[in-house]
Design a protein around this motif. Structure first.
Motif, PDB file in Angstrom:
ATOM      1  N   GLU A  39       0.838  -1.195   0.000  1.00 15.00           N
ATOM      2  CA  GLU A  39       0.000   0.000   0.000  1.00 15.00           C
ATOM      3  C   GLU A  39       0.877   1.251   0.000  1.00 15.00           C
ATOM      4  O   GLU A  39       0.588   2.228  -0.693  1.00 15.00           O
ATOM      5  CB  GLU A  39      -0.941   0.014   1.203  1.00 15.00           C
ATOM      6  CG  GLU A  39      -1.865   1.222   1.196  1.00 15.00           C
ATOM      7  CD  GLU A  39      -3.001   1.133   2.198  1.00 15.00           C
ATOM      8  OE1 GLU A  39      -4.041   1.768   1.967  1.00 15.00           O
ATOM      9  OE2 GLU A  39      -2.839   0.423   3.200  1.00 15.00           O
ATOM     10  N   LEU A  43       0.892   4.142  -2.894  1.00 14.02           N
ATOM     11  CA  LEU A  43       0.622   5.534  -2.545  1.00 14.02           C
ATOM     12  C   LEU A  43       1.731   6.464  -3.030  1.00 14.02           C
ATOM     13  O   LEU A  43       1.472   7.628  -3.376  1.00 14.02           O
ATOM     14  CB  LEU A  43       0.448   5.668  -1.035  1.00 14.02           C
ATOM     15  CG  LEU A  43      -0.900   5.235  -0.467  1.00 14.02           C
ATOM     16  CD1 LEU A  43      -0.855   5.180   1.053  1.00 14.02           C
ATOM     17  CD2 LEU A  43      -2.001   6.184  -0.929  1.00 14.02           C
ATOM     18  N   ARG A  89      -8.474   3.711  -1.795  1.00 12.37           N
ATOM     19  CA  ARG A  89      -8.087   2.756  -0.760  1.00 12.37           C
ATOM     20  C   ARG A  89      -8.778   1.417  -0.964  1.00 12.37           C
ATOM     21  O   ARG A  89      -8.216   0.360  -0.662  1.00 12.37           O
ATOM     22  CB  ARG A  89      -8.424   3.320   0.623  1.00 12.37           C
ATOM     23  CG  ARG A  89      -7.815   2.495   1.752  1.00 12.37           C
ATOM     24  CD  ARG A  89      -8.164   3.049   3.110  1.00 12.37           C
ATOM     25  NE  ARG A  89      -7.549   2.256   4.166  1.00 12.37           N
ATOM     26  CZ  ARG A  89      -7.921   2.312   5.427  1.00 12.37           C
ATOM     27  NH1 ARG A  89      -8.883   3.131   5.811  1.00 12.37           N
ATOM     28  NH2 ARG A  89      -7.324   1.555   6.335  1.00 12.37           N
ATOM     29  N   ARG A  92      -6.783  -0.354  -3.519  1.00  6.88           N
ATOM     30  CA  ARG A  92      -5.512  -0.765  -2.918  1.00  6.88           C
ATOM     31  C   ARG A  92      -5.722  -1.995  -2.033  1.00  6.88           C
ATOM     32  O   ARG A  92      -4.898  -2.910  -2.007  1.00  6.88           O
ATOM     33  CB  ARG A  92      -4.901   0.373  -2.095  1.00  6.88           C
ATOM     34  CG  ARG A  92      -4.454   1.568  -2.911  1.00  6.88           C
ATOM     35  CD  ARG A  92      -3.475   2.436  -2.141  1.00  6.88           C
ATOM     36  NE  ARG A  92      -3.983   2.885  -0.863  1.00  6.88           N
ATOM     37  CZ  ARG A  92      -4.703   3.990  -0.667  1.00  6.88           C
ATOM     38  NH1 ARG A  92      -5.027   4.756  -1.706  1.00  6.88           N
ATOM     39  NH2 ARG A  92      -5.110   4.334   0.539  1.00  6.88           N
TER      40      ARG A  92
END
Length: 476
Positions: A39, A43, A89, A92
């Motif tokens: 993650e 990002l 998110r 992800r």
């Protein structure tokens, strides 16, 4: 390189390399700051790398290079990846789930997942209707989790990277704690949907759903004929209230699906209902298999024969080809029908996904077909976990056991993931990867969740033998 990526067998072999699986295992572990490496990597893609340590830069840069090569080959813009894909998110979380799955199981057809992609939560047993086919036998309230335990369920889903949660019931909108739990789940950026009978979808309710993070509403509407819908659902006057609810949800800007359960009685109405759904402005036409479980056991004779199901699938395929709204079905044979028609055309790759082109069939082989115990599971009001909402087989209970422990160790779930164990034609079918048969139907008819799905044309002999035997007992 492009030819390599277009060869799914080569990609599968690459993903199954020990070093690749080890890399995925490393990438999906948490670092000292509590963040999962993958993650963190996603990002930081496309952004200044000032916050990364030298070791992170050293390990992340080759991955960024690989992402850029793939992006160029697929003609994706970097801004699209940063904002729409890696910036979500929820996506992800799904990516981490997939990476953990490859690390744990390798790339398998169909893919086995390290944790569910979807959990369907029968949030309450209470319902304001009395539908003839209700799998839950909903009506009066039964034992259910406390609010604190319900919130702990959400924590479990987040911890296990479950990207999607569907609230069902009973009627979830009847539960006074629904919005508290939904808002908490939305704060974790889990994709939320709710299945409802539509009678409570006032304008205010629809806005409240949107404000509390619900992104998709699926409304049960059985027919374009009000009389049939009301009779099937148990109360006069429901059709008009349900249609008004659909209109209110569309007006509120929610994504809306309309979901009939098909029996012999409303099969011929499907074309008319499909046209009506489009007129209402709904985004999905989602046709449910009838499963003779719960109260549905009392009307099992209204189930479609294999020949009638083929008629239904042909109709759905023609609707899908119109490309006007999304068309799905809980019948896993819909994926098989698409591949039979055109394996490089539009193919249903999962219960809520579709693809088109040379790789569409490949996607269906990895994700498609029945997902019970493999890609999704169900949660009952009291925390009991079952493989599917239509399959009342307890395999564990939250929060007494962690979800991951139940998912990994329950015998029923482990066996459902092994399609080579399936019996009847389902065990040898050339379309096994994209279908696998409905495990809930197999269980409802024979008590064997690994048995043949009697709704398929390839298991027609099994269906006829069951029908003749059962009909003889009923009429004796």
């Amino acid at each position: 390189m492009h030819r390599y990526l277009m060869n799914p067998e080569r990609v599968r072999r690459y993903l199954n390399l020990f070093i690749v699986r080890a890399l995925f295992r490393w990438a999906t572990q948490k670092t000292s700051d509590g963040r999962v490496r993958l993650e963190k990597l996603l990002l930081w893609y496309g952004k200044p790398k000032k916050g990364l340590s030298f070791l992170e830069l050293l390990t992340f840069m080759p991955v960024y290079l690989a992402i850029d090569i793939l992006r160029i080959l697929l003609r994706w813009k970097k801004e699209y990846l940063v904002k729409e894909i890696f910036g979500s998110r929820n996506i992800r979380r799904a990516t981490i789930n997939l990476a953990r799955s490859v690390a744990e199981y390798g790339a398998t057809r169909p893919q086995k997942f390290a944790s569910p992609l979807l959990v369907v939560w029968n949030f309450t047993n209470f319902c304001n209707l009395r539908c003839r086919h209700c799998y839950q036998n909903a009506g009066p309230r039964t034992e259910q989790l406390s609010l604190s335990d319900r919130l702990r369920v959400i924590d479990e889903l987040e911890e296990n990277f479950v990207p999607t949660l569907a609230f069902s019931g009973g009627e979830p909108l009847c539960d006074p704690e629904f919005f508290t739990v939904a808002q908490y789940a939305a704060s974790k950026e889990i994709y939320l949907s709710v299945a409802t009978n539509g009678t409570l979808l006032t304008e205010d309710m629809c806005q409240k759903l949107k404000d509390h993070g619900i992104q998709y509403v699926e409304v049960s509407l059985e027919s374009s004929d009000p009389e049939y819908h009301d009779r099937f659902r148990g109360i006069p006057g429901l059709w008009a209230r349900t249609v008004r609810g659909i209109e209110n949800a569309v007006k509120a800007g929610l994504m809306v699906g309309v979901a009939p359960t098909v029996t012999r009685e409303n099969l011929k109405d499907l074309p008319k209902l499909y046209r009506f759904v489009k007129e209402l402005g709904a985004h999905r036409f989602y046709v449910f298999n009838f499963i003779p479980t719960g109260r549905g056991r009392e009307i099992w004779s209204e189930d479609l024969s294999p020949e009638e199901r083929e008629e239904m699938l042909e109709l759905l395929y023609s609707c899908l080809m119109e490309k006007e709204i999304q068309v799905f079905s809980t019948s896993p044979q819909f994926g098989r029908k698409c591949v039979e028609k055109n394996p490089e055309g539009i193919v249903i790759t999962g219960h809520y996904s579709v693809a088109e082109g040379k790789l569409a069939k490949v996607g269906a082989e990895y994700v498609g077909g029945c997902g019970a115990g493999r890609a999704y599971c169900a949660l009952q009001p009291d925390g009991t976990v079952t493989p599917c909402v239509f399959m009342p087989i307890p395999v564990g209970r939250l929060p007494e056991k962690p979800l991951k422990e139940i998912w990994d160790n329950a015998k029923v779930l482990r066996e459902l993931r092994l399609r080579e164990l399936y019996r009847g034609h389902c065990g040898v079918c050339e379309f096994q990867a994209v279908c696998g048969g409905c495990r809930a139907r197999a269980y409802a008819y024979s008590g064997d969740y690994l048995g043949p799905d009697p709704g398929c044309k390839f298991n027609a002999a099994f269906y006829r033998a069951f029908y003749e035997t059962t009909h003889a007992k009923v009429t004796a």
